[in-house]
Design an enzyme around this catalytic site. Structure first.
Site, mmCIF file in Angstrom:
data_model
loop_
_atom_site.group_PDB
_atom_site.id
_atom_site.type_symbol
_atom_site.label_atom_id
_atom_site.label_comp_id
_atom_site.label_asym_id
_atom_site.label_seq_id
_atom_site.Cartn_x
_atom_site.Cartn_y
_atom_site.Cartn_z
ATOM 1 C CE1 TYR A 149 58.762 7.658 -3.024
ATOM 2 C CE2 TYR A 149 60.932 6.703 -2.646
ATOM 3 C CZ TYR A 149 59.672 6.626 -3.210
ATOM 4 O OH TYR A 149 59.312 5.523 -3.956
ATOM 5 C CD GLU A 151 63.455 8.872 8.014
ATOM 6 O OE1 GLU A 151 62.805 7.827 8.198
ATOM 7 O OE2 GLU A 151 64.529 9.099 8.600
ATOM 8 C CB VAL A 191 69.140 6.197 -14.109
ATOM 9 C CG1 VAL A 191 68.707 4.809 -13.702
ATOM 10 C CG2 VAL A 191 70.402 6.143 -14.926
ATOM 11 C CB VAL A 192 65.585 3.346 -17.158
ATOM 12 C CG1 VAL A 192 65.138 2.714 -18.461
ATOM 13 C CG2 VAL A 192 66.358 2.334 -16.325
ATOM 14 N NE ARG A 215 70.555 3.616 -7.895
ATOM 15 C CZ ARG A 215 71.624 4.074 -7.290
ATOM 16 N NH1 ARG A 215 72.654 3.278 -7.076
ATOM 17 N NH2 ARG A 215 71.688 5.314 -6.872
ATOM 18 N NE ARG A 281 69.057 1.216 -2.306
ATOM 19 C CZ ARG A 281 68.450 2.373 -2.450
ATOM 20 N NH1 ARG A 281 67.619 2.594 -3.418
ATOM 21 N NH2 ARG A 281 68.680 3.338 -1.598
HETATM 22 N N1 LIG Z 1 58.866 2.761 -10.054
HETATM 23 C C1 LIG Z 1 59.725 2.357 -9.159
HETATM 24 O O1 LIG Z 1 60.863 2.000 -9.506
HETATM 25 C C2 LIG Z 1 59.348 2.293 -7.701
HETATM 26 C C3 LIG Z 1 60.312 1.834 -6.791
HETATM 27 C C4 LIG Z 1 59.959 1.779 -5.438
HETATM 28 C C5 LIG Z 1 58.694 2.119 -5.020
HETATM 29 N N2 LIG Z 1 57.779 2.557 -5.941
HETATM 30 C C6 LIG Z 1 56.469 2.956 -5.427
HETATM 31 O O2 LIG Z 1 55.451 2.490 -6.281
HETATM 32 C C7 LIG Z 1 54.403 3.455 -6.354
HETATM 33 C C8 LIG Z 1 54.136 3.836 -7.800
HETATM 34 O O3 LIG Z 1 55.317 4.355 -8.369
HETATM 35 P P1 LIG Z 1 55.383 4.813 -9.900
HETATM 36 O O4 LIG Z 1 56.753 4.560 -10.381
HETATM 37 O O5 LIG Z 1 54.239 4.250 -10.638
HETATM 38 O O6 LIG Z 1 55.236 6.390 -9.718
HETATM 39 P P2 LIG Z 1 54.280 7.415 -10.481
HETATM 40 O O7 LIG Z 1 54.693 8.765 -10.047
HETATM 41 O O8 LIG Z 1 54.273 7.120 -11.942
HETATM 42 O O9 LIG Z 1 52.849 7.054 -9.905
HETATM 43 C C9 LIG Z 1 52.359 7.555 -8.691
HETATM 44 C C10 LIG Z 1 50.897 7.860 -8.874
HETATM 45 O O10 LIG Z 1 50.356 8.339 -7.646
HETATM 46 C C11 LIG Z 1 49.565 9.487 -7.915
HETATM 47 N N3 LIG Z 1 49.535 10.321 -6.685
HETATM 48 C C12 LIG Z 1 50.554 11.009 -6.120
HETATM 49 N N4 LIG Z 1 50.132 11.629 -5.005
HETATM 50 C C13 LIG Z 1 48.822 11.314 -4.859
HETATM 51 C C14 LIG Z 1 47.831 11.652 -3.909
HETATM 52 N N5 LIG Z 1 48.113 12.450 -2.852
HETATM 53 N N6 LIG Z 1 46.585 11.163 -4.083
HETATM 54 C C15 LIG Z 1 46.285 10.375 -5.139
HETATM 55 N N7 LIG Z 1 47.178 10.008 -6.065
HETATM 56 C C16 LIG Z 1 48.444 10.474 -5.936
HETATM 57 C C17 LIG Z 1 50.254 10.162 -9.073
HETATM 58 O O11 LIG Z 1 49.436 11.070 -9.768
HETATM 59 C C18 LIG Z 1 50.640 8.942 -9.917
HETATM 60 O O12 LIG Z 1 49.611 8.563 -10.773
HETATM 61 C C19 LIG Z 1 54.843 4.648 -5.493
HETATM 62 O O13 LIG Z 1 54.247 4.523 -4.228
HETATM 63 C C20 LIG Z 1 56.331 4.476 -5.392
HETATM 64 O O14 LIG Z 1 56.837 5.017 -4.200
HETATM 65 C C21 LIG Z 1 58.089 2.665 -7.268
#
Ligand SMILES: NC(=O)c1ccc[n+]([C@@H]2O[C@H](COP(=O)([O-])OP(=O)(O)OC[C@H]3O[C@@H](n4cnc5c(N)ncnc54)[C@H](O)[C@@H]3O)[C@@H](O)[C@H]2O)c1
Length: 335
Positions: A149, A151, A191-192, A215, A281
């Site tokens: 994730y 990297e 966590v939440v 956090r 963080r």
């Molecule tokens: N929620 C957080 O606190 C947080 C923090 C930092 C970064 N992010 C980033 O925000 C974005 C959304 O996070 P989230 O919390 O909504 O996560 P989530 O897992 O709820 O949503 C990710 C979505 O991407 C879809 N997905 C995964 N792989 C896929 C692929 N290969 N092709 C198409 N769709 C795909 C999943 O089905 C899901 O609907 C992510 O990129 C995550 O890294 C979230």
């Protein structure tokens, strides 16, 4: 041929937690939204209320494969975000970040559209400086359980900035810090959601480590406001830009607040900290404050109340649909 000035906007990962709120927000702002998702962690239920809206279209597609559509701008959110999900198939996680970025950047290049990347505070790894500013390069383990994730997201940032330098793309890279709210996956180990589900079920509340690690938690509405404002900045504003809530809280304090707000009588149990789980963080959001005039508005108590109400309704409507959060070596943590 395009006959209206309505913006055609692609949201990848639009059926996930953050993506579904973003789609909702963009539809409300009269965008024609194309939501693309492979349903790896997201679900149709998250966008069910949008399905009948003529401004909204849902497409099942995996971003690791090229996508040929005509859009004006792209929000690239596709990627599982919780350790338990991204470590389940780590090779696919890296592919989603890296191949997904290449495919979406290629699309942005072809349509000459602006593109937003949902990067993460995890690019800072276990940071030596506090709070983290965008200038900090991070301290990331390249070969650990979280590396697929961390990297993957770092490489995606590299690609975004190389597409900017090499092809002049209008990029917006946001480093998102822990965000919470309704529609979080109930059993993803974050966590939440973990604490709330355990408290509502009356199960023991698990704290990883001694709970003194901190956090900062941003409520989803605040984050979406920041993302939309960032996308509206001029092309010179590329980021990376921290988006999150700088108000720090220890995991022990968070657990105490959840217990109070749910009226739960669950006992607290302590479990070993997963590997590479950062101790502290917290974002420095000076850049976002200055460029976007933005900062989180929702107090933790208020955001938790709304999130608890969501999980309470979910548990009452389908108690069997939610597994009690369990311990999973290396997979769960306080993030
Ligand atoms: N929620 C957080 O606190 C947080 C923090 C930092 C970064 N992010 C980033 O925000 C974005 C959304 O996070 P989230 O919390 O909504 O996560 P989530 O897992 O709820 O949503 C990710 C979505 O991407 C879809 N997905 C995964 N792989 C896929 C692929 N290969 N092709 C198409 N769709 C795909 C999943 O089905 C899901 O609907 C992510 O990129 C995550 O890294 C979230």
């Amino acid at each position: 041929m395009r006959t209206t000035s309505t913006k055609k906007t692609l949201v990848t990962g639009g059926c996930g937690f953050l993506g579904s709120f973003l789609c909702e927000r963009l539809v409300a702002a009269d965008h024609d939204v194309l939501c693309v998702d492979n349903f790896y962690t997201g679900s149709k239920a998250n966008v069910a209320h949008l399905l009948g809206n003529p401004r909204f279209e849902l497409m099942r597609h995996d971003v690791t494969f090229p996508l040929y559509v005509e859009v004006d701008e792209i929000y690239n959110l596709a990627c599982p975000a919780s350790p338990v999900h991204y470590q389940f198939d780590p090779v696919q996680t890296t592919k989603t970040s890296v191949h997904g970025a290449i495919n979406m950047l290629g699309l942005a290049k072809r349509v000459k559209g602006r593109i937003f990347q949902a990067s993460t505070s995890e690019v800072y790894g276990d940071p030596e400086i506090h709070p983290q500013t965008e200038a900090y390069w991070g301290r990331v383990n390249p070969i650990g359980l979280r590396s697929c994730y961390d990297e993957g997201k770092r490489c995606a940032e590299t690609l975004f900035f190389d597409y900017r330098r090499q092809h002049g793309l209008a990029i917006k890279v946001a480093r998102i810090f822990n965000t919470y709210g309704p529609r979080m996956h109930p059993d993803d180990g974050r966590v939440v959601s973990n604490l709330i589900v355990q408290a509502l079920r009356g199960d023991p509340i698990t704290i990883y480590g001694d709970g003194t690690q901190t956090r900062s938690f941003c409520y989803v509405d605040d984050l979406i406001e920041g993302i939309v404002r960032f996308m509206a900045t001029d092309d010179g504003c590329t980021g990376p830009m921290n988006l999150g809530n700088p108000a720090e809280v220890s995991i022990n304090e968070l657990a105490a607040t959840v217990i109070e707000l749910t009226g739960s009588r669950s006992p607290i149990v302590f479990a070993p900290l997963p590997s590479d789980d950062p101790v502290q963080r917290c974002p420095d959001i000076a850049f976002a404050r200055e460029r976007l005039g933005w900062e989180p508005q929702t107090a933790l108590d208020e955001g938790l109340r709304r999130t608890i109400a969501y999980f309470d309704a979910l548990l009452s409507s389908a108690p069997g649909a939610i597994r009690a959060p369990q311990s999973c070596a290396g997979g769960r943590g306080n993030g």
